[in-house]
Scaffold this active site. Sequence first.
Site: not given
Length: 400
Positions: A208-211, A275
Amino acid sequence: MDKPKVVLGVTGGIAAYKACELLRRLTESGHDVRVVPTASALHFVGAPTWSALSGNPVSTEVWDDVHEVPHVRIGQHADLVVVAPATADVLAKAAHGLADDLLTNTLLTARCPVVFAPAMHTEMWEHPATRENVATLRRRGAVVIEPAVGRLTGVDTGKGRLPDPVEIFEVCRRVLARGAGEPDLAGRHVVVSAGGTREPFDPVRFLGNRSSGKQGYALARTAAARGARVTLVAANTGMPDPAGVDVVPVGTAVQLREAVLKAAGDADAVVMAAAVADFRPAAYATGKIKKKDGQEPEPIALVRNPDILAEMAADRARPGQVIVGFAAETDDVVANGRAKLARKGCDLLVVNEVGERKTFGSEENEALVLGADGSETPVPHGPKEALAEIVWDLVAARLD
Ligand code: CTP
């Protein structure tokens, strides 16, 4: 300076009690509020409550204080009319220009922005008559907030709940800030993607990502306040649905692509604030991957995800559709941004400089908006909503 004059119309639904909270927020933030309930609304919350909370007289009929000609004066002098809750009945009356009580007279005489916050059972909201009335009101420039989904009166749940009073208040504040005249995105359909995709490789794990999704939500909220019909494709955001917005929850990049392309079919503008993972795991284990004693873990092989922004820009669903991308860059912001804008083929690219404490999860943002026409719009450090307003200014200018 005179306080902005707000007329709060309250119609006969159980959610009328929630309008007390909206009224309190409006008065506490410096608005002069005149409450105009319908006779039915008074079955739910009585006139003394409205009068005490607003500090103004309350009447439902045109026959009170006739010498002041209230049936025209209240509407003429208003800076904003907000009807919350708005029943199917008042939407029908407003759409057809009926005027049989003080509120419906006020709606006919008002020349200021009008916001409706509907609340009703799902069947009523989905009835073709209501759908057409809502479409008529929106076409004329009224802001009709999408009802929330959740518990309704009795045992029912579904779409039709009055949006959170805080959300309605935010819509009012923004509509008021924009002033009289038709909102510039009225009659437009815009699609916003928000959040960050998650690419699973077993039932409990993902890349995943931090958006956080906050910038996308700010874009959705501001577009709704400017009169647009908004579809928000939300990837793993965990935030309450913004009022006035159709939310499509998604998980992965592939799901996000499907939802965005579907919604973009009739959209005037698409803003890709999500994102999106560029890669996803090549394989998905249907059972949880276990560690094995004495063995190194298997590497995770990745495959490319489709580039949704580039795909949409290359093959626009409608002529003149405006497509906006976002980019996070750590250095050489302008040069990297220009190269990315050209590569993606979109009309605008919002470039954020990322670094320590910047952008992810924060309430504030700072950006440079690059246009395919060579324009550069710097956006100073400020709330994500301020950036959202500038993005819509640039989009609106390109739609004209
Ligand atoms: N985007 C997309 N589909 C993808 C990846 C990104 O639509 N598979 C969109 C994002 O929503 C955003 C923009 O493209 O609007 C951001 O692109 P970014 O991921 O920064 O671009 P890349 O080309 O992957 O650039 P980089 O090489 O910097 O990762």
